[in-house]
Design a protein around this motif. Structure first.
Motif, PDB file in Angstrom:
ATOM      1  N   GLU A 132     -58.885 -88.353-139.900  1.00 17.03           N
ATOM      2  CA  GLU A 132     -57.905 -87.942-138.903  1.00 17.03           C
ATOM      3  C   GLU A 132     -56.991 -86.822-139.392  1.00 17.03           C
ATOM      4  O   GLU A 132     -56.606 -85.922-138.624  1.00 17.03           O
ATOM      5  N   TYR A 133     -56.654 -86.814-140.669  1.00  9.97           N
ATOM      6  CA  TYR A 133     -55.727 -85.811-141.207  1.00  9.97           C
ATOM      7  C   TYR A 133     -56.274 -84.392-141.077  1.00  9.97           C
ATOM      8  O   TYR A 133     -55.511 -83.414-141.059  1.00  9.97           O
ATOM      9  N   LEU A 134     -57.601 -84.265-140.951  1.00 12.97           N
ATOM     10  CA  LEU A 134     -58.206 -82.944-140.859  1.00 12.97           C
ATOM     11  C   LEU A 134     -57.836 -82.230-139.557  1.00 12.97           C
ATOM     12  O   LEU A 134     -57.891 -81.001-139.479  1.00 12.97           O
ATOM     13  N   ILE A 135     -57.459 -83.010-138.537  1.00 13.89           N
ATOM     14  CA  ILE A 135     -57.023 -82.402-137.274  1.00 13.89           C
ATOM     15  C   ILE A 135     -55.784 -81.545-137.516  1.00 13.89           C
ATOM     16  O   ILE A 135     -55.694 -80.400-137.056  1.00 13.89           O
ATOM     17  N   ASP A 136     -54.822 -82.102-138.243  1.00 12.52           N
ATOM     18  CA  ASP A 136     -53.581 -81.364-138.518  1.00 12.52           C
ATOM     19  C   ASP A 136     -53.781 -80.282-139.572  1.00 12.52           C
ATOM     20  O   ASP A 136     -53.209 -79.195-139.471  1.00 12.52           O
ATOM     21  N   LYS A 137     -54.597 -80.568-140.558  1.00 11.61           N
ATOM     22  CA  LYS A 137     -54.742 -79.628-141.667  1.00 11.61           C
ATOM     23  C   LYS A 137     -55.587 -78.417-141.297  1.00 11.61           C
ATOM     24  O   LYS A 137     -55.289 -77.290-141.715  1.00 11.61           O
ATOM     25  N   PHE A 138     -56.643 -78.636-140.486  1.00 11.91           N
ATOM     26  CA  PHE A 138     -57.566 -77.533-140.202  1.00 11.91           C
ATOM     27  C   PHE A 138     -57.798 -77.279-138.713  1.00 11.91           C
ATOM     28  O   PHE A 138     -58.564 -76.374-138.366  1.00 11.91           O
TER      29      PHE A 138
END
Length: 602
Positions: A132-138
């Motif tokens: 899920e964190y990849l949505i914000d990071k990339f």
């Protein structure tokens, strides 16, 4: 592969290049390149370089032509478990493992960004929350594959088919590692990355013609180019591929197929080229041992709880933990096999929600009490808080076969020995308490149960009342003894030396011994005649009326209990398919049988 497009792309990426340079980089003859250059000039796609004679530049028409080959985005497959990387993947999806300090999937996303590709969709399943964190990071998008645990990549691509439809898309695996960036802003036709494998290989071997078109795919071969790494779907390829995918997905028996099986089957109509890569460019790590050889950090610092625990328990560095492989996941726990020096062991890792279901302190107490009997596995290490356990692995052993009456007689002998041992622990297995507890877990936060649950729960209360009356009767002959409770045939190990070990004592406690007979029967999906035979075998005589009533009651209650257990496990992400329904059916069927044979109040 569109050769005109290749020439235009190279000139776009390398303005003022010469014919010889184009020929060398595209691995085509000067004569072929000369013909292609003439065609490009005729179509006003390129022009002579203004700053240097003998060189070429892309024209505005060439720029417009090249736009038709622009990559629209990427689909990254990240739904699978990665069983060959246990125990690391019990905690972290394979694509999120680091190589040289960078997560594999992040490296690919960064490489895609470098060539302007930002429309990235990741297909997730196992441990989906970790991504899920990849949505914000990339700025990526996540797409959930609901069949990740039971089907292969054919189904994965099926669920993502709308992402591919009508677009030029890379199709990538989250756990690939590319040394240099092999992605491009423009791609001139569908391709599959390939690496050369010397000697015998079990990889998927490619045959191709002089123009690079893949003409055949075979599993296994020798000294060959093999499918390895990224893939590119042009919109033309997807237009031909997706209807075939949808047809195959709807065909029974394709559940465990890879999407590449479709390419193999329809290779004469699906146009895809080989994209040959240098030997050190693409890496698909097969297991932890390969990753250790590639990234030395994994030799002794895997940052994995289970590996750290094993190293501490045996007082060795992680590098001495070898031959690691996943064992069949249990219904409550996960486990992996490993070797230290010349001996194999099993490490048990508690499954999701297990801390609510099992009292590890009581389990440890049971192992301590039964040790003198010599019927259980040899436990090397056990943590009463975390539930991690390391035990000896028995080479050449097998589990009991529920269809073999000889095996089942031996299993009943083991249970009889346990029940008659006189050993005691300070806790009981109270089926009423367990049912109440699982019911609360299932209904917490508005959870729902079976449609007729209230009625069936009343039936089970009636059976438990009858059992209480039997056990509390002052002249009764039934006593509580140390019982295994989880007497599944898979927990009876037949060793090469002829001995039998009963393993996994998580639920053991003081209880009526016939509960073990009933549990063994329903775990084996026995019918009524088979359960009756098992009870006679255990008792070595004809049962009396009370014994029939007790074993049937525990068959019903056991089915009810484990159906609740399975419902709860599904809430925390573990599905057990028809098991839930079969157990619930035991509850109903044996209640009705008891009512017919032993009417309440008589």
């Amino acid at each position: 592969m569109d050769r005109i497009g290749l020439v235009c792309r190279y000139i776009k990426e390398h303005p003022h290049c010469t014919q010889r340079e184009v020929a060398q980089q595209l691995e085509l003859s000067l004569g072929t390149i000369n013909t292609l250059i003439k065609e490009c000039s005729k179509r006003h796609l390129i022009a002579q370089g203004k700053s240097c004679a003998g060189t070429y530049e892309l024209t505005d028409s060439g720029e417009e032509f090249l736009e038709g080959f622009k990559v629209d985005g990427a689909l990254i497959i990240a739904a699978g478990f990665g069983s060959r990387f246990v125990p690391l993947t019990y905690e972290m999806p394979k694509g999120l493992l680091e190589v040289f300090g960078e997560r594999m999937i992040e490296r690919q996303i960064r490489q895609l960004h470098e060539v302007g590709i930002r429309n990235i969709t990741i297909v997730v399943g196992y441990l989906k929350e970790k991504f899920e964190y990849l949505i914000d990071k990339f700025g990526v998008k996540l797409l959930y594959n609901p069949e990740y645990s039971c089907k292969n990549t054919l189904a994965t691509i099926y669920w993502a088919r709308e992402v591919l439809r009508g677009k030029n898309m890379y199709v990538l695996s989250s756990d690939n590692w590319m040394r240099s960036n092999m992605y491009r802003t423009w791609e001139c036709g569908a391709w599959y990355s390939a690496s050369y494998m010397e000697g015998n290989t079990s990889e998927w071997v490619l045959s191709y013609n002089k123009k690079g078109r893949i003409t055949d795919v075979q599993v296994g071969g020798r000294d060959a180019w093999c499918m390895y790494g990224p893939v590119y779907f042009s919109r033309q390829f997807s237009d031909a591929f997706l209807p075939l995918l949808e047809r195959e997905y709807a065909t029974p028996g394709t559940e465990q197929l890879y999407w590449e099986h479709i390419l193999m089957k329809y290779i004469t109509v699906l146009e895809m080229d080989i994209n040959r890569q240098p030997a050190d460019q693409v890496y698909e790590f097969e297991n932890l041992e390969e990753l250790r050889r590639f990234d030395p950090r994994y030799q002794n610092h895997s940052d994995n709880k289970a590996m750290e625990l094993v190293a501490e328990a045996f007082h060795v560095p992680e590098s001495q933990i070898r031959e690691i492989r996943c064992l069949k996941s249990g219904m409550t726990n996960n486990s992996f096999l490993f070797k230290i020096e010349e001996k194999h062991y099993i490490c048990r890792i508690p499954g999701p929600g297990t801390e609510l279901l099992v009292n590890r302190r009581e389990e440890a107490a049971v192992y301590g009490v039964i040790a003198p009997l010599g019927i259980s596995e040899h436990v090397v290490y056990m943590n009463e808080r975390s539930g991690y356990k390391i035990s000896e692995y028995y080479e050449g052993s097998r589990t009991a076969r529920h269809t073999d009456q000889g095996d089942m007689r031996v299993c009943m002998d083991v249970l009889r020995r346990l029940h008659s041992s006189g050993l005691e622990v300070g806790h009981e297995f109270n089926i009423r308490d367990r049912i109440d507890f699982y019911e609360r877990l299932c209904t917490a936060n508005g959870g729902t149960l079976f449609e007729d649950y209230v009625k069936v729960r009343g039936w089970m209360d009636e059976l438990m009342d009858r059992l209480d009356q039997i056990h509390e009767h002052e002249n009764g002959s039934r006593s509580r003894v140390l019982s295994h409770i989880d007497s599944n045939v898979d927990n009876f190990l037949f060793l090469e030396d002829g001995t039998v070990r009963l393993i996994d004592w998580e639920y053991a406690g003081m209880c009526d011994p016939l509960i073990d007979v009933a549990m063994c029967a329903i775990y084996s999906y026995y019918n009524e005649n088979e359960l009756d035979w098992l009870l006679r075998t255990y008792l070595e005589r004809e049962p009396d009326q009370e014994e029939w009533l007790v074993v049937y009651s525990y068959a019903a209650l056991g089915g009810f209990l484990w159906s609740l257990w399975a419902v709860y496990k599904s809430k925390v992400g573990d599905e057990f398919g028809e098991y839930t329904l079969i157990m619930y059916r035991y509850a109903k069927d044996y209640y009705r049988k008891i009512q017919k044979m032993f009417p309440y109040g008589q």
